[in-house]
Scaffold this active site. Sequence first.
Site, PDB file in Angstrom:
ATOM      1  CE  LYS A 125       8.198  37.846 -24.449  1.00  0.00           C
ATOM      2  NZ  LYS A 125       8.794  38.372 -23.373  1.00  0.00           N
TER       3      LYS A 125
ATOM      4  CB  THR B 122       6.759  30.060 -18.139  1.00  0.00           C
ATOM      5  OG1 THR B 122       7.593  30.680 -17.153  1.00  0.00           O
ATOM      6  CG2 THR B 122       6.124  28.815 -17.557  1.00  0.00           C
TER       7      THR B 122
ATOM      8  NE  ARG C  36      15.307  37.857 -25.023  1.00  0.00           N
ATOM      9  CZ  ARG C  36      14.779  38.872 -24.342  1.00  0.00           C
ATOM     10  NH1 ARG C  36      15.354  40.060 -24.381  1.00  0.00           N
ATOM     11  NH2 ARG C  36      13.699  38.712 -23.623  1.00  0.00           N
TER      12      ARG C  36
ATOM     13  CE  LYS D 134      11.849  40.989 -17.754  1.00  0.00           C
ATOM     14  NZ  LYS D 134      12.395  39.736 -18.268  1.00  0.00           N
TER      15      LYS D 134
ATOM     16  CB  ALA E  20      12.851  43.587 -26.230  1.00  0.00           C
TER      17      ALA E  20
ATOM     18  CG  PHE F 136      10.177  43.975 -22.585  1.00  0.00           C
ATOM     19  CD1 PHE F 136       9.871  43.627 -21.277  1.00  0.00           C
ATOM     20  CD2 PHE F 136      11.410  44.541 -22.841  1.00  0.00           C
ATOM     21  CE1 PHE F 136      10.768  43.863 -20.229  1.00  0.00           C
ATOM     22  CE2 PHE F 136      12.322  44.782 -21.798  1.00  0.00           C
ATOM     23  CZ  PHE F 136      11.990  44.446 -20.505  1.00  0.00           C
TER      24      PHE F 136
ATOM     25  CG  PHE G 179      -1.974  33.071 -12.696  1.00  0.00           C
ATOM     26  CD1 PHE G 179      -1.082  33.353 -11.669  1.00  0.00           C
ATOM     27  CD2 PHE G 179      -1.558  33.308 -14.005  1.00  0.00           C
ATOM     28  CE1 PHE G 179       0.181  33.877 -11.934  1.00  0.00           C
ATOM     29  CE2 PHE G 179      -0.298  33.822 -14.283  1.00  0.00           C
ATOM     30  CZ  PHE G 179       0.577  34.112 -13.238  1.00  0.00           C
TER      31      PHE G 179
ATOM     32  CD1 TRP H 200       5.221  28.805 -13.478  1.00  0.00           C
ATOM     33  CD2 TRP H 200       4.106  27.523 -12.025  1.00  0.00           C
ATOM     34  NE1 TRP H 200       5.801  28.970 -12.230  1.00  0.00           N
ATOM     35  CE2 TRP H 200       5.140  28.195 -11.324  1.00  0.00           C
ATOM     36  CE3 TRP H 200       3.272  26.655 -11.314  1.00  0.00           C
ATOM     37  CZ2 TRP H 200       5.347  28.031  -9.957  1.00  0.00           C
ATOM     38  CZ3 TRP H 200       3.492  26.492  -9.947  1.00  0.00           C
ATOM     39  CH2 TRP H 200       4.516  27.177  -9.282  1.00  0.00           C
TER      40      TRP H 200
END
Length: 555
Positions: free
Chosen positions: A70, A72, A93, A104, A272, A300, A381, A409
């Site tokens: 998210k 990224t 954030r 994480k 979140a 999230f 991906f 990415w």
Amino acid sequence: MMTDIEIAQSCEMKNIREIAKTAGVDEKYLEQYGNYKAKIDYNMFQEVDRPDGKLILVTAITPTPAGEGKTTTTVGLADGLRKIGKNSVVALREPSLGPVFGVKGGAAGGGYAQVVPMEDINLHFTGDFHAIGAANNLLAAMLDNHIQQGNQLGIDVKKITWKRCVDMNDRQLRNVIDGLGGRMQGVPREDGFDITVASEVMAVLCLATSITDLKERLGRMVVAYTYDDKPVTANDLKAAGAMAALLKDALKPNLVQTLEGTPAFIHGGPFANIAHGCNSIMATKAALKLGDYAVTEAGFGADLGAEKFLDIKCRMAGLKPSAVVVVATVRALKHHGGVAKADLGVENLEALEKGLPNLLRHVENITTVFKLPCVVAINRFPLDTEAELALIESKCKELGVNVALSEVWGKGGEGGKALAEEVVRLCELPNDFQNTYELDATIEEKLEAIVTKIYRGAKVELTANAKKQAKQLTELGYGNCPICMAKTQYSFSDNQALLGAPEGFTVTVRNLKISAGAGFIVALTGDIMTMPGLPKVPSAEKIDVDENGKITGLF
């Protein structure tokens, strides 16, 4: 293939004064923290006179171990908008040290869609979280000192709701007994720690719009109850002024840059799943004031961060989003369809079809509950097949929503151009933004609305304790506050094992707590905790620094 930190370290950053110039920030408002970070004086808000840009929210499907990307996508979209000639600014954030050293990892994006300096952002940054922790713990110290010095306010030590905090995953501190050691060492009592990002001081900082507003919100925070059940606030303890003094610099938004030089405000960082999951109003308003397109994210899945962004933050700040991006990956959707993490690289249309309802529910919530224009961004991906991508596209089209492939990415802004074009198109559409519930509904009705409309559960059930708390909070005048759900991020339900798009479940609310300074009621569901623990193999074991100060192992 280079890691995220290697990519970030290989890029040549621009001086922050140059980024400020790109953003349209006069140097008189710039407070530099070295060459690549700065804070922005909040007086800029009164003096910059230009219309606000369009607000774009980036959210995602229910998270899985496969990852969604998210942040990224958010960074890549902002870069992509600049690639197609639009003046964009991103607002994110700040990462918490707990997840950075836990499981994480950091939160600065990934690949060629990152904010930099990546190491600084993930480790201490400009010290905001330390200031928040200090303010929180000053209040805790003043509370216990008041009790020690005679307890003039009549605080019942069994009804203290304020906890100390530390920005680290440390399960050992969840439940403690302190004040031991004799009469002069404090009053013995049960206590506990929250992680800093779950502290109400964090929420207050992120929702405050000025120093005056910050001080007023701090003063309203309820820390305990008296023997006759009257709330005791930070103002009653005369703590708000000193707390605001500790937070005066932390309130200023932080300016950094993406790898491609797009201005980025990174400020505040409530989780979140246990807090409201959005960066500060100050940072969002700065991005809106300086950019024609302000791209921000909420933590999230859309059932958590986006719901709170739309029902809490937008309400309090008077914001109206122009478009919403829901991020998904083929891999994550296959996981929701029952595929083990090790097998996600193999084409499996049957599992993808089983997992797709998770995405479709989030999309439908955005378009039908909140009535906002939406696009699905597939974070691509290498092993995703054309058949899998086509299946997602056809299912989203049935809901009248377009799909854009995001390849940020590996390609940075260039890989976000298609998504940027669709976002620009959506921003021009009219929308009838509405909330999940009305503020004048009862606490129970608001909980019911979130559970049935957003989670699509059958009903909400309050424990006997939560029912008593709902009655008390209503009698104290807090009944009109919005709700901040504390719930597992891994499921629409309060049971993290229920993947996909479960139905017919009951969400159990076991505790209701007023965050009077933030202006919302926190509803704790299931076995959610406000202090996470470290995993068996913490990420911290892989992080190191060499003799030249170069950090490795961050991701």
